[in-house]
Design a protein around this motif. Sequence first.
Motif, PDB file in Angstrom:
ATOM      1  N   UNK A  38       0.838  -1.202   0.000  1.00 44.22           N
ATOM      2  CA  UNK A  38       0.000   0.000   0.000  1.00 44.22           C
ATOM      3  C   UNK A  38       0.869   1.247   0.000  1.00 44.22           C
ATOM      4  N   UNK A  39       1.893   1.254   0.829  1.00 39.02           N
ATOM      5  CA  UNK A  39       2.830   2.384   0.850  1.00 39.02           C
ATOM      6  C   UNK A  39       3.557   2.517  -0.485  1.00 39.02           C
ATOM      7  N   UNK A  40       3.917   1.385  -1.090  1.00 34.47           N
ATOM      8  CA  UNK A  40       4.601   1.424  -2.382  1.00 34.47           C
ATOM      9  C   UNK A  40       3.684   2.009  -3.455  1.00 34.47           C
ATOM     10  N   UNK A  41       2.410   1.609  -3.433  1.00 31.77           N
ATOM     11  CA  UNK A  41       1.438   2.150  -4.391  1.00 31.77           C
ATOM     12  C   UNK A  41       1.323   3.667  -4.254  1.00 31.77           C
ATOM     13  N   UNK A  42       1.189   4.142  -3.034  1.00 28.59           N
ATOM     14  CA  UNK A  42       1.092   5.583  -2.811  1.00 28.59           C
ATOM     15  C   UNK A  42       2.371   6.285  -3.240  1.00 28.59           C
ATOM     16  N   UNK A  43       3.512   5.629  -3.025  1.00 26.51           N
ATOM     17  CA  UNK A  43       4.785   6.203  -3.441  1.00 26.51           C
ATOM     18  C   UNK A  43       4.906   6.311  -4.950  1.00 26.51           C
ATOM     19  N   UNK A  44       4.493   5.269  -5.660  1.00 23.28           N
ATOM     20  CA  UNK A  44       4.546   5.301  -7.125  1.00 23.28           C
ATOM     21  C   UNK A  44       3.611   6.386  -7.659  1.00 23.28           C
ATOM     22  N   UNK A  45       2.405   6.462  -7.110  1.00 20.00           N
ATOM     23  CA  UNK A  45       1.460   7.492  -7.549  1.00 20.00           C
ATOM     24  C   UNK A  45       2.038   8.886  -7.345  1.00 20.00           C
ATOM     25  N   UNK A  46       2.709   9.110  -6.230  1.00 15.78           N
ATOM     26  CA  UNK A  46       3.308  10.423  -5.965  1.00 15.78           C
ATOM     27  C   UNK A  46       4.420  10.731  -6.968  1.00 15.78           C
ATOM     28  N   UNK A  47       5.263   9.752  -7.266  1.00 14.23           N
ATOM     29  CA  UNK A  47       6.344   9.970  -8.236  1.00 14.23           C
ATOM     30  C   UNK A  47       5.765  10.301  -9.608  1.00 14.23           C
ATOM     31  N   UNK A  48       4.747   9.559 -10.040  1.00 18.24           N
ATOM     32  CA  UNK A  48       4.128   9.820 -11.337  1.00 18.24           C
ATOM     33  C   UNK A  48       3.564  11.238 -11.397  1.00 18.24           C
ATOM     34  N   UNK A  49       2.863  11.651 -10.350  1.00 17.11           N
ATOM     35  CA  UNK A  49       2.246  12.975 -10.360  1.00 17.11           C
ATOM     36  C   UNK A  49       3.287  14.087 -10.236  1.00 17.11           C
ATOM     37  N   UNK A  50       4.263  13.902  -9.356  1.00 19.40           N
ATOM     38  CA  UNK A  50       5.295  14.920  -9.193  1.00 19.40           C
ATOM     39  C   UNK A  50       6.062  15.132 -10.490  1.00 19.40           C
ATOM     40  N   UNK A  51       6.338  14.055 -11.214  1.00 15.68           N
ATOM     41  CA  UNK A  51       7.080  14.163 -12.471  1.00 15.68           C
ATOM     42  C   UNK A  51       6.228  14.842 -13.537  1.00 15.68           C
ATOM     43  N   UNK A  52       4.950  14.534 -13.572  1.00 16.78           N
ATOM     44  CA  UNK A  52       4.048  15.153 -14.547  1.00 16.78           C
ATOM     45  C   UNK A  52       3.939  16.658 -14.327  1.00 16.78           C
ATOM     46  N   UNK A  53       3.745  17.079 -13.066  1.00 15.87           N
ATOM     47  CA  UNK A  53       3.475  18.484 -12.791  1.00 15.87           C
ATOM     48  C   UNK A  53       4.730  19.329 -12.614  1.00 15.87           C
ATOM     49  N   UNK A  54       5.797  18.780 -12.042  1.00 18.92           N
ATOM     50  CA  UNK A  54       6.965  19.578 -11.713  1.00 18.92           C
ATOM     51  C   UNK A  54       6.750  20.382 -10.449  1.00 18.92           C
ATOM     52  N   UNK A  55       7.712  21.235 -10.074  1.00 17.35           N
ATOM     53  CA  UNK A  55       7.610  22.026  -8.849  1.00 17.35           C
ATOM     54  C   UNK A  55       6.348  22.886  -8.832  1.00 17.35           C
ATOM     55  N   UNK A  56       5.790  23.168  -7.647  1.00 18.97           N
ATOM     56  CA  UNK A  56       4.487  23.833  -7.555  1.00 18.97           C
ATOM     57  C   UNK A  56       4.454  25.242  -8.132  1.00 18.97           C
ATOM     58  N   UNK A  57       5.551  25.967  -8.087  1.00 22.22           N
ATOM     59  CA  UNK A  57       5.547  27.344  -8.594  1.00 22.22           C
ATOM     60  C   UNK A  57       5.804  27.390 -10.094  1.00 22.22           C
ATOM     61  N   UNK A  58       6.938  26.819 -10.525  1.00 20.24           N
ATOM     62  CA  UNK A  58       7.345  26.969 -11.915  1.00 20.24           C
ATOM     63  C   UNK A  58       6.913  25.816 -12.816  1.00 20.24           C
ATOM     64  N   UNK A  59       6.524  24.672 -12.241  1.00 21.55           N
ATOM     65  CA  UNK A  59       6.129  23.538 -13.046  1.00 21.55           C
ATOM     66  C   UNK A  59       7.306  22.954 -13.827  1.00 21.55           C
ATOM     67  N   UNK A  60       7.007  22.226 -14.907  1.00 25.13           N
ATOM     68  CA  UNK A  60       8.033  21.659 -15.773  1.00 25.13           C
ATOM     69  C   UNK A  60       7.466  21.602 -17.181  1.00 25.13           C
ATOM     70  N   UNK A  61       8.277  21.958 -18.164  1.00 22.81           N
ATOM     71  CA  UNK A  61       7.803  22.004 -19.552  1.00 22.81           C
ATOM     72  C   UNK A  61       7.736  20.602 -20.144  1.00 22.81           C
ATOM     73  N   UNK A  62       6.667  20.335 -20.868  1.00 18.19           N
ATOM     74  CA  UNK A  62       6.484  19.055 -21.552  1.00 18.19           C
ATOM     75  C   UNK A  62       6.502  19.289 -23.060  1.00 18.19           C
ATOM     76  N   UNK A  63       7.537  18.831 -23.764  1.00 19.62           N
ATOM     77  CA  UNK A  63       7.580  18.997 -25.220  1.00 19.62           C
ATOM     78  C   UNK A  63       6.685  18.024 -25.968  1.00 19.62           C
ATOM     79  N   UNK A  64       6.203  16.989 -25.278  1.00 21.83           N
ATOM     80  CA  UNK A  64       5.288  16.016 -25.872  1.00 21.83           C
ATOM     81  C   UNK A  64       4.793  15.098 -24.766  1.00 21.83           C
ATOM     82  N   UNK A  65       3.671  14.427 -24.998  1.00 26.22           N
ATOM     83  CA  UNK A  65       3.204  13.418 -24.050  1.00 26.22           C
ATOM     84  C   UNK A  65       4.215  12.283 -23.984  1.00 26.22           C
ATOM     85  N   UNK A  66       4.833  11.959 -25.135  1.00 27.52           N
ATOM     86  CA  UNK A  66       5.820  10.885 -25.173  1.00 27.52           C
ATOM     87  C   UNK A  66       6.977  11.152 -24.209  1.00 27.52           C
TER      88      UNK A  66
END
Length: 314
Positions: free
Chosen positions: A216-244
């Motif tokens: 359960x902890x691992x699942x929550x950890x993976x979900x957090x990594x996926x979301x953090x990588x998608x969004x980037x830091x809360x202020x500046x975010x992160x640029x995505x040149x493509x969904x790929x």
Amino acid sequence: MAKEVNGFNFEQRHGKERVRVARVWKDKDGRHFMVEWSVSIGLLSDCVPAYVQDDNSDIVATDTMKNTVYAKAKECSELLSVEDFAIVLAKHFTSFYSQVGDRPSNVTTTIVKIVEKPWERVHVDGQPHNHGFKLGSEKHTTEAIVKKSGALQLTSGIEGLSVLKTTKSGFEGFIRDKYTALPETRERMLATEVTALWRYSYDSVHRIPQKPLYFTEKYLGVKKVLMDTFFGPPKEGVYSPSVQRTLYQMGKATLDRFPDISSIQLNMPNLHFLPVNLSTKDNQIVKFDNDVYLPTDEPHGSIQASLSRIWSKM
């Protein structure tokens, strides 16, 4: 494994699908914990006579499988992860039927798939409620394949993780031909519904970590990594040149963070938000500036990929 039957290659399995079960645990302080699972069971066994000889003596009834789900849920006296429950069930069917009458059991492999409904504890006046829950969105999934030898394949996943960012996304430099109408841009919305599956490296039920709620902890950890990588830091975010590119970064970040995950598959459809433009041939009726959109999910782009460590069998 296929068998030759009357001149044909013949394969079969049987089981029970969508057994719904909810389990509530109560601690000494009056706090309740609950899960809701949809369980599917498949048995690989040598019950060919049932198909070709009117002989059901080697069949485990699917109704028995359903009842076993409820009995095993009752036996689990402590809160446990959906992965651990899947392993409990799979071990039961490959070990309990070790003897049928006076001969060895023919159940060689059990496949258990479970989807966990996302009931989340509610907060009232800023405090977690002892017994109140609300339904969330994304679902936690797992599949445990256990052989009679104790060999294990364990996969977990997430379904329906809907994420969106209103800027910091673009798409440029793609192939253009006579059918291309899509303009290049460095400013667009990016929305997707993530489906992820990851395989754990544990190859035996005896190697599974005994830490309570480890998966359960691992699942929550993976979900957090996926979301953090998608969004980037809360202020500046992160640029995505493509969904790929974003998909690859999300998968790589997961494998970098969790050494006991050997591979990950990601499916991220590109759900389009189209800038609205109200105009006639001669006149722009309303001037929009990337602030009003038409949401649409059909048709949508389909982007999928998997990453695995070099030694992984997936």
